[in-house]
Write a protein that holds these residues in place. Structure first.
Motif, mmCIF file in Angstrom:
data_model
loop_
_atom_site.group_PDB
_atom_site.id
_atom_site.type_symbol
_atom_site.label_atom_id
_atom_site.label_comp_id
_atom_site.label_asym_id
_atom_site.label_seq_id
_atom_site.Cartn_x
_atom_site.Cartn_y
_atom_site.Cartn_z
ATOM 1 N N GLN A 244 0.841 -1.194 0.000
ATOM 2 C CA GLN A 244 0.000 0.000 0.000
ATOM 3 C C GLN A 244 0.874 1.242 0.000
ATOM 4 O O GLN A 244 1.753 1.405 0.838
ATOM 5 C CB GLN A 244 -0.925 0.013 1.210
ATOM 6 C CG GLN A 244 -1.918 1.158 1.215
ATOM 7 C CD GLN A 244 -2.850 1.097 2.407
ATOM 8 O OE1 GLN A 244 -2.516 0.523 3.428
ATOM 9 N NE2 GLN A 244 -4.019 1.699 2.284
ATOM 10 N N GLY A 245 0.616 2.135 -0.954
ATOM 11 C CA GLY A 245 1.371 3.363 -1.034
ATOM 12 C C GLY A 245 0.814 4.430 -0.114
ATOM 13 O O GLY A 245 -0.247 4.264 0.499
ATOM 14 N N PRO A 246 1.493 5.559 0.011
ATOM 15 C CA PRO A 246 1.030 6.646 0.881
ATOM 16 C C PRO A 246 -0.309 7.238 0.458
ATOM 17 O O PRO A 246 -1.007 7.838 1.270
ATOM 18 C CB PRO A 246 2.155 7.691 0.773
ATOM 19 C CG PRO A 246 2.907 7.345 -0.467
ATOM 20 C CD PRO A 246 2.780 5.865 -0.634
ATOM 21 N N ASP A 247 -0.686 7.028 -0.806
ATOM 22 C CA ASP A 247 -1.985 7.511 -1.275
ATOM 23 C C ASP A 247 -3.098 6.497 -1.051
ATOM 24 O O ASP A 247 -4.246 6.727 -1.420
ATOM 25 C CB ASP A 247 -1.917 7.886 -2.758
ATOM 26 C CG ASP A 247 -1.464 6.716 -3.637
ATOM 27 O OD1 ASP A 247 -1.232 5.605 -3.110
ATOM 28 O OD2 ASP A 247 -1.334 6.914 -4.857
ATOM 29 N N GLY A 248 -2.758 5.361 -0.437
ATOM 30 C CA GLY A 248 -3.747 4.337 -0.140
ATOM 31 C C GLY A 248 -3.916 3.292 -1.219
ATOM 32 O O GLY A 248 -4.571 2.271 -0.993
ATOM 33 N N TYR A 249 -3.349 3.516 -2.394
ATOM 34 C CA TYR A 249 -3.489 2.575 -3.490
ATOM 35 C C TYR A 249 -2.383 1.511 -3.441
ATOM 36 O O TYR A 249 -1.270 1.773 -2.972
ATOM 37 C CB TYR A 249 -3.432 3.296 -4.831
ATOM 38 C CG TYR A 249 -4.731 3.981 -5.190
ATOM 39 C CD1 TYR A 249 -5.678 3.346 -5.972
ATOM 40 C CD2 TYR A 249 -5.005 5.270 -4.731
ATOM 41 C CE1 TYR A 249 -6.873 3.973 -6.299
ATOM 42 C CE2 TYR A 249 -6.194 5.905 -5.053
ATOM 43 C CZ TYR A 249 -7.124 5.249 -5.835
ATOM 44 O OH TYR A 249 -8.309 5.872 -6.152
ATOM 45 N N LEU A 250 -2.700 0.333 -3.945
ATOM 46 C CA LEU A 250 -1.703 -0.716 -4.050
ATOM 47 C C LEU A 250 -0.751 -0.422 -5.203
ATOM 48 O O LEU A 250 -1.151 0.131 -6.229
ATOM 49 C CB LEU A 250 -2.385 -2.070 -4.296
ATOM 50 C CG LEU A 250 -3.228 -2.632 -3.150
ATOM 51 C CD1 LEU A 250 -3.953 -3.893 -3.602
ATOM 52 C CD2 LEU A 250 -2.382 -2.915 -1.926
ATOM 53 N N TYR A 251 0.502 -0.803 -5.007
ATOM 54 C CA TYR A 251 1.488 -0.654 -6.068
ATOM 55 C C TYR A 251 2.371 -1.891 -6.097
ATOM 56 O O TYR A 251 2.398 -2.682 -5.146
ATOM 57 C CB TYR A 251 2.331 0.610 -5.874
ATOM 58 C CG TYR A 251 3.299 0.531 -4.712
ATOM 59 C CD1 TYR A 251 4.613 0.123 -4.902
ATOM 60 C CD2 TYR A 251 2.898 0.840 -3.417
ATOM 61 C CE1 TYR A 251 5.504 0.036 -3.845
ATOM 62 C CE2 TYR A 251 3.778 0.761 -2.358
ATOM 63 C CZ TYR A 251 5.079 0.354 -2.575
ATOM 64 O OH TYR A 251 5.957 0.269 -1.511
#
Length: 262
Positions: A244-251
Motif C-alpha cells: 500500500q502506497g502513501p496515497d492508499g493505493y496498491l502498487y
C-alpha cells in the motif's frame, strides 16, 4: 523487476481482466483502473457476483440497469461525457446490495467496443484474507484474457479458520492443513496455483497471474518465500507482491513474468 500494474495485468490486447481470490481484489481492481484511466483509457468495473454499494468509490460513474441494451446506451453516454471509469450492476437486491453482470454481458462490453478494458471480480470472499472457490466458482466471462488469483500476505502465520479464510474446510483439503493449523508460505502458494484453488476454471490460452496483497515489513519475508515457491512451479505466468502506497493505493513492490524470470 518492478513496474506498473498495467505492465503485468493489462498488456496490449488483454482487454478483460478477471480477478479471483481474497484479501484485496477490489483494492487491486481500483489501483489498476486508476493506472489505466490515467493513461487515457475507458474502463468498466463490475462483478459477476453480488456487489455491496460501498464497493463503488467516488471516482466511479455507477450505472444500474437491468436491460443490457439500455446499459450499453448509458455507457456510451458516460464515455461521451468523458467519465473514464464506469461501475456496472443490473439491479438492487436490497438497498446496500447490487447484482453484478452476467458473464455473457461482460463479454459484450468488449465485443461492442464500448470500453478499452473491463476489470471484473469473478467470485466472492466475504472480506477474508484467503479463500477457496465453491463448486460454482469462479464465474468467468467468456473471452477473459487474464486471470489474477489474489491472497493477502497477512494470512501467512495466521490459523486456518473462519476469521482468516472463506471456506476453510475446502482450503484444508487443497493444501493439506488441519483447521486451526498455522498457514505457511507453502500453503498459500499451493492454494493459489492448485487447479481446485486459484487456477480453477482457467481457460486455455488465458494468462495466469498470482498476486499477494498488503505486503509489509513484518510479512515481507514470508510473502517473498510464497512467491518464490509459486515461481518455481512454472504454473504462473507472472507474480506480484503488492504494498500500500502513501496515497492508499496498491502498487507493485516486486514482480516477475515468465520472460523476466531468473
Amino acid at each position: 523487476m518492478t513496474g506498473r500494474l498495467r505492465d503485468y495485468l493489462a498488456l496490449p490486447g488483454e482487454r478483460t481482466i478477471a480477478i479471483v481470490g481474497a484479501g484485496g481484489k477490489t483494492s487491486l481492481a481500483y489501483a489498476l483502473a486508476r493506472e489505466l484511466t490515467g493513461a487515457g483509457e475507458f474502463v468498466a468495473f463490475t462483478k459477476t457476483t453480488t456487489i455491496t454499494t460501498n464497493t463503488f468509490r467516488r471516482e466511479v460513474t455507477l450505472i444500474v440497469e437491468p436491460d443490457p441494451d439500455r446499459m450499453m446506451l448509458a455507457i456510451r453516454d458516460a464515455i461521451k461525457a468523458r467519465q473514464c471509469l464506469v461501475g456496472l450492476a443490473t439491479g438492487y437486491i436490497r438497498p446496500d446490495l447490487l447484482q453484478g453482470l452476467a458473464p455473457a454481458d461482460v463479454a459484450r462490453l468488449i465485443d461492442e467496443g464500448l470500453v478499452d478494458r473491463v476489470i471484473v471480480e469473478a467470485d466472492g470472499a466475504r472480506r477474508r484474507r484467503i479463500k477457496a472457490p465453491a463448486e460454482n466458482e469462479p464465474s468467468l466471462p467468456p473471452g477473459a484474457n487474464v486471470l489474477v488469483a489474489v491472497a493477502s500476505a497477512d494470512a501467512i502465520g495466521q490459523p486456518l479458520n473462519e476469521e482468516t479464510a472463506h471456506r476453510p474446510e475446502i482450503i484444508s483439503r487443497i493444501v493439506g492443513l488441519e483447521i486451526g493449523g498455522v498457514i505457511t508460505p507453502a500453503h498459500v502458494a499451493r492454494l493459489l496455483i492448485d487447479p481446485a484453488g486459484g487456477r480453477k476454471g482457467l481457460p486455455a490460452g488465458v494468462r495466469f497471474v498470482c498476486a499477494l496483497t498488503w505486503v509489509k515489513d513484518e510479512n515481507r519475508p514470508a510473502a517473498q518465500e510464497t512467491m518464490r515457491l509459486i515461481q518455481a512451479t512454472g504454473l504462473a505466468d507472472a507474480g506480484l507482491l503488492l504494498a500500500q502506497g502513501p496515497d492508499g493505493y496498491l502498487y507493485v513492490e516486486e514482480g516477475w513474468t515468465i520472460s523476466s524470470a531468473t
